[in-house]
Write a protein that holds these residues in place. Structure first.
Motif, PDB file in Angstrom:
ATOM      1  N   ILE A 371       0.848  -1.187   0.000  1.00  0.00           N
ATOM      2  CA  ILE A 371       0.000   0.000   0.000  1.00  0.00           C
ATOM      3  C   ILE A 371       0.887   1.241   0.000  1.00  0.00           C
ATOM      4  CG2 ILE A 371      -1.849  -1.236   1.194  1.00  0.00           C
ATOM      5  CD1 ILE A 371      -1.259   0.564   3.621  1.00  0.00           C
ATOM      6  N   GLU A 372       0.452   2.249  -0.744  1.00  0.00           N
ATOM      7  CA  GLU A 372       1.221   3.478  -0.903  1.00  0.00           C
ATOM      8  C   GLU A 372       0.460   4.631  -0.256  1.00  0.00           C
ATOM      9  OE1 GLU A 372       2.006   4.037  -5.020  1.00  0.00           O
ATOM     10  OE2 GLU A 372       2.955   2.074  -5.296  1.00  0.00           O
ATOM     11  N   ILE A 373       1.113   5.325   0.660  1.00  0.00           N
ATOM     12  CA  ILE A 373       0.511   6.501   1.290  1.00  0.00           C
ATOM     13  C   ILE A 373       1.390   7.712   1.012  1.00  0.00           C
ATOM     14  CG2 ILE A 373      -0.555   5.094   3.095  1.00  0.00           C
ATOM     15  CD1 ILE A 373       1.551   6.092   5.027  1.00  0.00           C
ATOM     16  N   THR A 374       0.777   8.872   0.935  1.00  0.00           N
ATOM     17  CA  THR A 374       1.514  10.095   0.632  1.00  0.00           C
ATOM     18  C   THR A 374       1.987  10.768   1.917  1.00  0.00           C
ATOM     19  OG1 THR A 374      -0.486  11.445   0.644  1.00  0.00           O
ATOM     20  CG2 THR A 374       0.140  10.440  -1.454  1.00  0.00           C
ATOM     21  N   GLU A 375       2.882  11.720   1.751  1.00  0.00           N
ATOM     22  CA  GLU A 375       3.416  12.432   2.905  1.00  0.00           C
ATOM     23  C   GLU A 375       2.350  13.252   3.619  1.00  0.00           C
ATOM     24  OE1 GLU A 375       7.705  13.927   2.383  1.00  0.00           O
ATOM     25  OE2 GLU A 375       6.945  13.874   0.328  1.00  0.00           O
ATOM     26  N   THR A 376       1.274  13.600   2.900  1.00  0.00           N
ATOM     27  CA  THR A 376       0.189  14.367   3.521  1.00  0.00           C
ATOM     28  C   THR A 376      -0.369  13.640   4.730  1.00  0.00           C
ATOM     29  OG1 THR A 376      -0.387  15.180   1.319  1.00  0.00           O
ATOM     30  CG2 THR A 376      -1.998  15.514   3.065  1.00  0.00           C
ATOM     31  N   CYS A 377      -0.453  12.317   4.654  1.00  0.00           N
ATOM     32  CA  CYS A 377      -1.022  11.528   5.752  1.00  0.00           C
ATOM     33  C   CYS A 377      -0.241  11.691   7.047  1.00  0.00           C
ATOM     34  CB  CYS A 377      -1.060  10.046   5.386  1.00  0.00           C
ATOM     35  SG  CYS A 377      -2.012   9.653   3.908  1.00  0.00           S
ATOM     36  N   LEU A 378       1.052  11.975   6.940  1.00  0.00           N
ATOM     37  CA  LEU A 378       1.908  11.987   8.118  1.00  0.00           C
ATOM     38  C   LEU A 378       1.687  13.212   8.990  1.00  0.00           C
ATOM     39  CD1 LEU A 378       5.281  10.828   6.503  1.00  0.00           C
ATOM     40  CD2 LEU A 378       3.349   9.446   7.304  1.00  0.00           C
ATOM     41  N   HIS A 379       1.059  14.252   8.450  1.00  0.00           N
ATOM     42  CA  HIS A 379       0.942  15.497   9.203  1.00  0.00           C
ATOM     43  C   HIS A 379      -0.400  15.639   9.906  1.00  0.00           C
ATOM     44  CE1 HIS A 379       4.553  16.368   7.007  1.00  0.00           C
ATOM     45  NE2 HIS A 379       3.916  16.369   5.854  1.00  0.00           N
ATOM     46  N   GLU A 380      -1.313  14.704   9.664  1.00  0.00           N
ATOM     47  CA  GLU A 380      -2.653  14.845  10.227  1.00  0.00           C
ATOM     48  C   GLU A 380      -2.775  14.164  11.578  1.00  0.00           C
ATOM     49  OE1 GLU A 380      -5.538  13.718   7.337  1.00  0.00           O
ATOM     50  OE2 GLU A 380      -5.004  15.334   5.966  1.00  0.00           O
ATOM     51  N   ASN A 381      -2.311  12.916  11.672  1.00  0.00           N
ATOM     52  CA  ASN A 381      -2.354  12.201  12.944  1.00  0.00           C
ATOM     53  C   ASN A 381      -1.255  11.157  12.919  1.00  0.00           C
ATOM     54  OD1 ASN A 381      -2.924  10.747  15.276  1.00  0.00           O
ATOM     55  ND2 ASN A 381      -5.133  10.942  15.019  1.00  0.00           N
ATOM     56  N   ILE A 382      -0.048  11.593  13.227  1.00  0.00           N
ATOM     57  CA  ILE A 382       1.113  10.730  13.087  1.00  0.00           C
ATOM     58  C   ILE A 382       1.007   9.499  13.980  1.00  0.00           C
ATOM     59  CG2 ILE A 382       2.399  12.026  14.823  1.00  0.00           C
ATOM     60  CD1 ILE A 382       3.854  10.425  11.649  1.00  0.00           C
ATOM     61  N   GLY A 383       0.392   9.647  15.176  1.00  0.00           N
ATOM     62  CA  GLY A 383       0.269   8.506  16.084  1.00  0.00           C
ATOM     63  C   GLY A 383      -0.618   7.417  15.511  1.00  0.00           C
ATOM     64  N   MET A 384      -1.784   7.811  14.964  1.00  0.00           N
ATOM     65  CA  MET A 384      -2.698   6.823  14.403  1.00  0.00           C
ATOM     66  C   MET A 384      -2.115   6.192  13.146  1.00  0.00           C
ATOM     67  SD  MET A 384      -6.781   7.212  13.646  1.00  0.00           S
ATOM     68  CE  MET A 384      -6.631   8.362  12.278  1.00  0.00           C
ATOM     69  N   VAL A 385      -1.423   6.989  12.318  1.00  0.00           N
ATOM     70  CA  VAL A 385      -0.792   6.452  11.111  1.00  0.00           C
ATOM     71  C   VAL A 385       0.265   5.422  11.484  1.00  0.00           C
ATOM     72  CG1 VAL A 385       0.670   7.015   9.136  1.00  0.00           C
ATOM     73  CG2 VAL A 385      -1.266   8.486   9.710  1.00  0.00           C
ATOM     74  N   ARG A 386       1.063   5.723  12.496  1.00  0.00           N
ATOM     75  CA  ARG A 386       2.091   4.771  12.940  1.00  0.00           C
ATOM     76  C   ARG A 386       1.449   3.465  13.397  1.00  0.00           C
ATOM     77  NH1 ARG A 386       4.349   7.722  16.352  1.00  0.00           N
ATOM     78  NH2 ARG A 386       6.194   8.353  15.170  1.00  0.00           N
ATOM     79  N   SER A 387       0.345   3.563  14.143  1.00  0.00           N
ATOM     80  CA  SER A 387      -0.336   2.371  14.632  1.00  0.00           C
ATOM     81  C   SER A 387      -0.863   1.518  13.479  1.00  0.00           C
ATOM     82  CB  SER A 387      -1.489   2.774  15.557  1.00  0.00           C
ATOM     83  OG  SER A 387      -2.257   1.663  15.939  1.00  0.00           O
ATOM     84  N   MET A 388      -1.470   2.179  12.472  1.00  0.00           N
ATOM     85  CA  MET A 388      -2.013   1.422  11.347  1.00  0.00           C
ATOM     86  C   MET A 388      -0.912   0.793  10.509  1.00  0.00           C
ATOM     87  SD  MET A 388      -5.387   3.478   9.993  1.00  0.00           S
ATOM     88  CE  MET A 388      -4.713   5.123   9.959  1.00  0.00           C
TER      89      MET A 388
END
Length: 535
Positions: A371-388
């Motif tokens: 799966i490919e995610i963009t850098e935009t995702c990292l600035h919204e909720n870094i904790g939840m992104v890390r968990s997923m």
């Protein structure tokens, strides 16, 4: 008359009797007089009660009339009364001497204010907004709250001086730069403004009523306000006729997207991913296409942003991913499938579980999915992104950081987040075809990938010159039109069949469901996780 008649007979006799000069009045007449007095008192009391009741009814009707015309929260006019006021102003305003500007105002991100701070804070923001706008209106201006966080006002101006309206709109934007404080919390509010002039109504129906003209003018201001939001918010725009065409087209797209999801009009296309050193096909990236019966084949740059805005991107994406899993099950099991994930989907705390459920449902091996995610995702909720990300990697899914170099990722984020590879944005790769190109950015990204032990994949390889320029960085993957345009599933099957790369050509066939999730088939050098999805 009865009272006068009986009183004139009874009272003189009663007075004489009291003075001792004669017999008392007749008992029947006396009783008639007393009864008459009682009736008069009762009638007077009833008269007073009726007057009081009529006064209460009058006051209630006035209050009902006021509530029907005024917004109770802000004290502004409401939609119905404002339309009547604007219609009356249009009727009484000679166009050669005075024009009217309808100004639509919408608070940006008001729902977030309500969600984070509560409805009491939201009500305070609305009252403050009404007060700030009202304080700026010139004489003859009117303000209304149409509902929610949307306001509209009308101000007169001379047709030769539209800059006065520009100045007013600029002051409104500046006025909202000051935060609204509630319970010690400063809430930052911005506004988007759309302006339409009564001069824009000259091309309308000459036979329409002034009430209809008022509604049309408000609609044009609303269109301009929507355009201001689309251009980045916290600004104002005057209505232009092409805005109406754009909005009509967008509405058609929105309706088409909703129908398309129900009718399975969105289909996966696949772009080849190649090992640049050996030229071997290693996988495909799934790209969304809309096969619309009315408009033909539409690219994702048109419909993906709109699908995100109207809240259907998750359903659309999950349908496409499910179809891609079914298509990829027919490929050689060594071929990977890359899927782009919208930042909107990454805000869903259950996204990882939904994706794993799709893997199990379609019996697709997790180790073949990237799966490919963009850098935009990292600035919204870094904790939840890390968990997923961690949850998905623990089950064997690979994670790529897409369009690297176009966002604002920090080195600390790259080190702390367990990405499997970086994808260099096509804008950097396309520069390599130029004779005077600078390859320092690409060199820095590749070096960074090497330092973080992350393989690199280059997007946008369009010709042999770019491919040759990439050769200096050694082994990496690449994709682009140089290897062919994205193709639908049936053409991919034909390509793979000709190359002997279908699952039916492989002795092992499709990987069993026991390998679909669980992280048992990681890439060399990668550690296997605990096998448990994050809660």
């Amino acid at each position: 008359m009865l009272f006068v008649a009986t009183a004139s007979s009874v009272l003189p006799l009663a007075i004489q009797a009291l003075r001792g000069f004669g017999a008392g009045p007749d008992v029947a007449l006396t009783n008639a007089l007393l009864l008459n007095i009682a009736l008069i008192l009762l009638g007077w009391q009833r008269y007073k009660a009726l007057n009081t009741e009529l006064e209460c009814t009058r006051l209630s009707e006035e209050e009902a009339r006021r509530l029907a015309e005024i917004d109770d929260l802000t004290g502004c006019l409401n939609r119905r009364s404002f339309a009547e006021t604007l219609g009356a102003l249009l009727e009484s305003s000679p166009r050669d001497e005075r024009a009217l500007a309808a100004i639509a105002i919408d608070l940006d991100n008001f729902k977030q204010v309500n969600d984070l701070n509560g409805h009491a804070a939201g009500d305070l923001v609305l009252r403050t907004a009404a007060r700030r706008v009202a304080s700026l209106l010139p004489e003859g201006g009117s303000l209304a709250r149409l509902g929610g966080d949307e306001f509209v006002c009308v101000v007169p101006y001379h047709p030769q001086s539209p800059e006065r309206v520009d100045h007013l709109a600029t002051r409104m934007v500046e006025q909202f730069a000051a935060p609204v404080v509630h319970d010690g919390i400063a809430m930052e509010i911005t506004i988007s403004i759309g302006i339409a002039s009564s001069l824009h109504l000259e091309e309308g129906d000459k036979g329409e009523s002034f009430q209809d003209a008022a509604q049309r003018l408000m609609h044009k201001a609303d269109i301009a306000m929507y355009h201001a939001k689309k251009q980045g918010k916290n600004r104002f725009y005057w209505f232009e006729h092409n805005m109406e065409d754009e909005l009509r087209f967008r509405n058609e797209i929105e309706a088409g997207i909703r129908r398309g999801i129900l009718n399975n009009e969105f289909v996966p296309f696949y772009e080849q991913q190649v090992d640049l050193e050996t030229g071997e096909l290693v996988g495909f990236e799934m790209l969304a296409r809309w096969d619309s019966p009315e408009m033909g084949l539409i690219g994702p740059d048109i419909f993906i942003p709109i699908a995100e805005d109207i809240g259907v991107i998750a359903e659309l994406s999950e349908n496409l991913i499910g179809r891609a899993f079914e298509d990829a099950r027919e490929w050689d099991p060594k071929l990977t499938l890359s899927v782009n994930i919208s930042p909107v989907q990454m805000r869903d705390p259950w996204f990882a579980q939904k994706l794993l459920k799709l893997l199990v449902k379609h019996r697709f091996p997790a180790n073949r999915l990237d799966i490919e995610i963009t850098e935009t995702c990292l600035h919204e909720n870094i904790g939840m992104v890390r968990s997923m990300i961690t949850s998905l990697r623990n089950q064997g899914v690979r994670i790529s950081l897409d369009d690297f170099g176009t966002g604002y990722s920090s080195l600390s984020q790259l080190r702390s987040l367990p990405f499997d590879q970086l994808k260099i944005d096509r804008s950097f790769i396309s520069e390599l075809r130029k004779a005077d190109h600078s390859d320092k950015l690409v060199d820095a990204i590749v070096s960074m990938g090497d330092g973080l032990s992350m393989p690199v994949i280059a997007e946008g390889i369009e010709d042999e010159a770019v491919l040759k320029a990439l050769g200096r960085w050694g082994n990496m993957k690449g994709q682009g039109y140089h290897y062919g345009r994205p193709e639908p599933a049936d053409k991919v099957i034909k390509r793979l069949a000709a190359a002997g790369r279908l699952a039916s050509n492989n002795d092992k066939g499709v990987v069993d469901i026991s390998d679909a999730v669980g992280g048992q088939d990681r890439a060399p050098g990668k550690t296997t996780g605990s096998g448990k999805a994050a809660g």
